[in-house]
Enzyme design. Structure first.
Site, PDB file in Angstrom:
ATOM      1  N   ASP A  96      28.366  45.080  49.816  1.00  0.00           N
ATOM      2  CA  ASP A  96      27.951  46.072  50.812  1.00  0.00           C
ATOM      3  C   ASP A  96      27.016  47.105  50.166  1.00  0.00           C
ATOM      4  O   ASP A  96      26.007  47.492  50.750  1.00  0.00           O
ATOM      5  CB  ASP A  96      29.207  46.758  51.384  1.00  0.00           C
ATOM      6  CG  ASP A  96      28.967  47.418  52.733  1.00  0.00           C
ATOM      7  OD1 ASP A  96      28.010  47.013  53.432  1.00  0.00           O
ATOM      8  OD2 ASP A  96      29.735  48.331  53.093  1.00  0.00           O
ATOM      9  N   HIS A 179      22.189  44.348  57.434  1.00  0.00           N
ATOM     10  CA  HIS A 179      23.365  44.572  58.274  1.00  0.00           C
ATOM     11  C   HIS A 179      23.241  43.903  59.644  1.00  0.00           C
ATOM     12  O   HIS A 179      24.248  43.523  60.237  1.00  0.00           O
ATOM     13  CB  HIS A 179      23.680  46.065  58.392  1.00  0.00           C
ATOM     14  CG  HIS A 179      24.599  46.539  57.294  1.00  0.00           C
ATOM     15  ND1 HIS A 179      24.138  46.718  56.005  1.00  0.00           N
ATOM     16  CD2 HIS A 179      25.937  46.788  57.272  1.00  0.00           C
ATOM     17  CE1 HIS A 179      25.171  47.088  55.252  1.00  0.00           C
ATOM     18  NE2 HIS A 179      26.264  47.134  55.990  1.00  0.00           N
ATOM     19  N   HIS A 182      24.246  40.409  59.053  1.00  0.00           N
ATOM     20  CA  HIS A 182      25.719  40.414  59.016  1.00  0.00           C
ATOM     21  C   HIS A 182      26.290  40.392  60.428  1.00  0.00           C
ATOM     22  O   HIS A 182      27.158  39.584  60.765  1.00  0.00           O
ATOM     23  CB  HIS A 182      26.248  41.654  58.275  1.00  0.00           C
ATOM     24  CG  HIS A 182      27.691  41.923  58.576  1.00  0.00           C
ATOM     25  ND1 HIS A 182      28.094  42.622  59.714  1.00  0.00           N
ATOM     26  CD2 HIS A 182      28.827  41.545  57.946  1.00  0.00           C
ATOM     27  CE1 HIS A 182      29.417  42.658  59.748  1.00  0.00           C
ATOM     28  NE2 HIS A 182      29.889  42.013  58.691  1.00  0.00           N
ATOM     29  N   HIS A 196      33.066  41.716  55.308  1.00  0.00           N
ATOM     30  CA  HIS A 196      31.820  42.439  55.616  1.00  0.00           C
ATOM     31  C   HIS A 196      30.800  42.368  54.473  1.00  0.00           C
ATOM     32  O   HIS A 196      29.690  41.870  54.656  1.00  0.00           O
ATOM     33  CB  HIS A 196      32.170  43.896  55.957  1.00  0.00           C
ATOM     34  CG  HIS A 196      30.993  44.766  56.184  1.00  0.00           C
ATOM     35  ND1 HIS A 196      30.322  44.814  57.379  1.00  0.00           N
ATOM     36  CD2 HIS A 196      30.336  45.619  55.350  1.00  0.00           C
ATOM     37  CE1 HIS A 196      29.313  45.659  57.276  1.00  0.00           C
ATOM     38  NE2 HIS A 196      29.288  46.165  56.067  1.00  0.00           N
TER      39      HIS A 196
HETATM   40 ZN   LIG Z   1      28.140  47.757  55.416  1.00  0.00          ZN
END
Ligand SMILES: [Zn+2]
Length: 302
Positions: A96, A179, A182, A196
Site C-alpha cells: 500500500d 488504487h 485495486h 488491499h
Molecule cells: Zn491504500
C-alpha cells in the site's frame, strides 16, 4: 453502531484492530460527534491516520469512499504488537505504501483535489517520497525481523512508513491509477483472498506501465516486490485465468466516475488499462523468471 454509541453515552470511540475495524470506528465516531482514537494492531494499510473510510459490499467489492473531513484525534501504534502479527500484514502494508509516492507524484502534476481537500502540497509529496525510499531501503530487513517477531529500527521505520508517511502522503498528495486498479480488481472474486496492499502492488505496476515510466523504475519496483514477497502478476492475486473480458470488467470499474484514475496526467480509457494490466502481468512474470534462483522470497500471500 453510531446510535448505540450515542445511546450508551460514550465519551469517545477507540478502534483497536485492522483496516475494517478502523474504518468502522471512523464511521461510528464521526456521525456520533465523538473523539476518535485509532490503535492499529497490524500495519497492513495506511488507513489509520486518514479521515476516509472505504466501504465494501457484503461480497467484498469496492463500494465507495466515505469522507469525514476530520482525522482521528490520536493514532497509537505499538511496534511490538505489530511485530507479533503475521508478517503478511506488514508486507501488504508495504504494498500500500509503495504506491503512495507514484500516485502523489501523478496527481501533483495535475493538481487535482486530494482526499484531504485542496491541491496536493509539496510537503505531502516529500513525505510520500520518504515513504518510498524508506520501504526500498528497509522493507526486506523489516520483513525478516517481523518473521521472527523481532522489533528493530528497520521495523520501526517501515511501520512509520506504512502508517504515517503513506497516510499523510496519499491523503494530502493524492491517489492515482494504482488504487483505481485495486478497486476494479475487487470485481473479480478470485482476488478476494488477497489484501488491499497486495492488489495495490499490482495496481502500481500497471500504473507504471501506463505512465511509460523508464524501465529502471519499473524494474526497481517489480524487483523490490519480488524480494519482499508482494504480488507482481495476476496469478499472484488469484486470477491467473482472467480473460480479456474479465479484465475489461476490472477496467470499466477502475475508470468509473469519481475514481482516482482521473487524477492521472493522461486520460485513461478502459481499453488502455486492459492492455496495461496484461503488460504488467507479463513484465512481473518475466522478472520473476529472470530472478529465479537469486535471493528472492516466495510471495507471503501463497
Ligand atoms: Zn491504500
Amino acid at each position: 453502531m453510531a446510535e448505540a454509541a450515542s445511546d450508551a453515552g460514550a465519551d469517545a470511540i477507540v478502534g483497536i484492530g485492522g483496516g475494517k475495524t478502523m474504518d468502522t470506528a471512523k464511521s461510528v465516531a464521526h456521525p456520533a460527534g465523538l473523539p476518535l482514537v485509532i490503535v492499529p494492531t497490524i500495519a497492513s494499510t495506511d488507513a489509520p491516520t486518514s479521515a476516509v473510510a472505504v466501504v465494501y459490499t457484503e461480497e467484498g467489492e469496492f463500494h465507495e469512499y466515505r469522507f469525514f473531513g476530520r482525522n482521528p484525534d490520536a493514532v497509537i501504534v505499538d511496534t511490538s504488537v505489530i511485530a507479533g502479527a503475521p508478517v503478511r500484514f506488514l508486507v501488504a502494508g508495504i504494498g500500500d505504501g509503495l504506491s503512495t509516492y507514484f500516485e502523489a507524484d501523478a496527481s501533483s502534476r495535475t493538481r487535482k483535489e486530494t482526499m484531504a481537500g485542496g491541491a496536493p502540497t509539496q510537503a505531502a509529496l516529500a513525505i510520500a517520497r520518504l515513504c518510498y525510499d524508506t520501504l526500498l531501503e528497509h522493507g526486506l530487513a523489516a520483513r525478516l525481523a517481523v518473521e521472527q517477531g523481532a522489533v528493530t529500527p528497520a521495523v520501526e521505520k517501515v511501520v512509520e512508513a506504512n502508517t504515517l508517511l503513506s497516510g499523510l502522503g496519499f491523503e494530502s498528495g493524492g491517489l492515482g491509477a494504482a488504487h483505481s486498479v485495486h478497486n476494479g480488481l475487487t470485481a473479480l472474486e478470485g482476488t478476494h483472498d488477497y489484501w488491499h496492499g497486495e492488489k495495490v502492488a499490482f495496481g502500481l505496476i500497471t500504473m507504471l506501465v501506463l505512465e511509460e515510466r523508464p524501465a529502471e523504475v519499473l524494474e526497481e519496483v517489480v524487483d523490490f516486490c519480488l524480494k519482499v514477497g508482494l504480488p507482481v502478476s495476476l496469478e499472484d492475486i488469484g486470477v491467473e485465468n482472467a480473460s480479456r473480458e474479465d479484465l475489461e470488467g476490472v477496467a470499466e470499474a477502475a475508470c468509473a466516475e469519481g475514481e482516482t484514475i482521473h487524477n492521472m496526467p493522461i486520460e485513461i480509457q478502459p481499453a488502455m488499462l486492459v492492455d496495461a494490466m496484461i503488460a504488467a502481468d507479463a513484465f512481473g512474470r518475466e522478472r520473476r523468471a529472470a530472478l529465479e534462483g537469486e535471493a528472492s522470497l516466495p510471495a507471503v500471500a501463497n
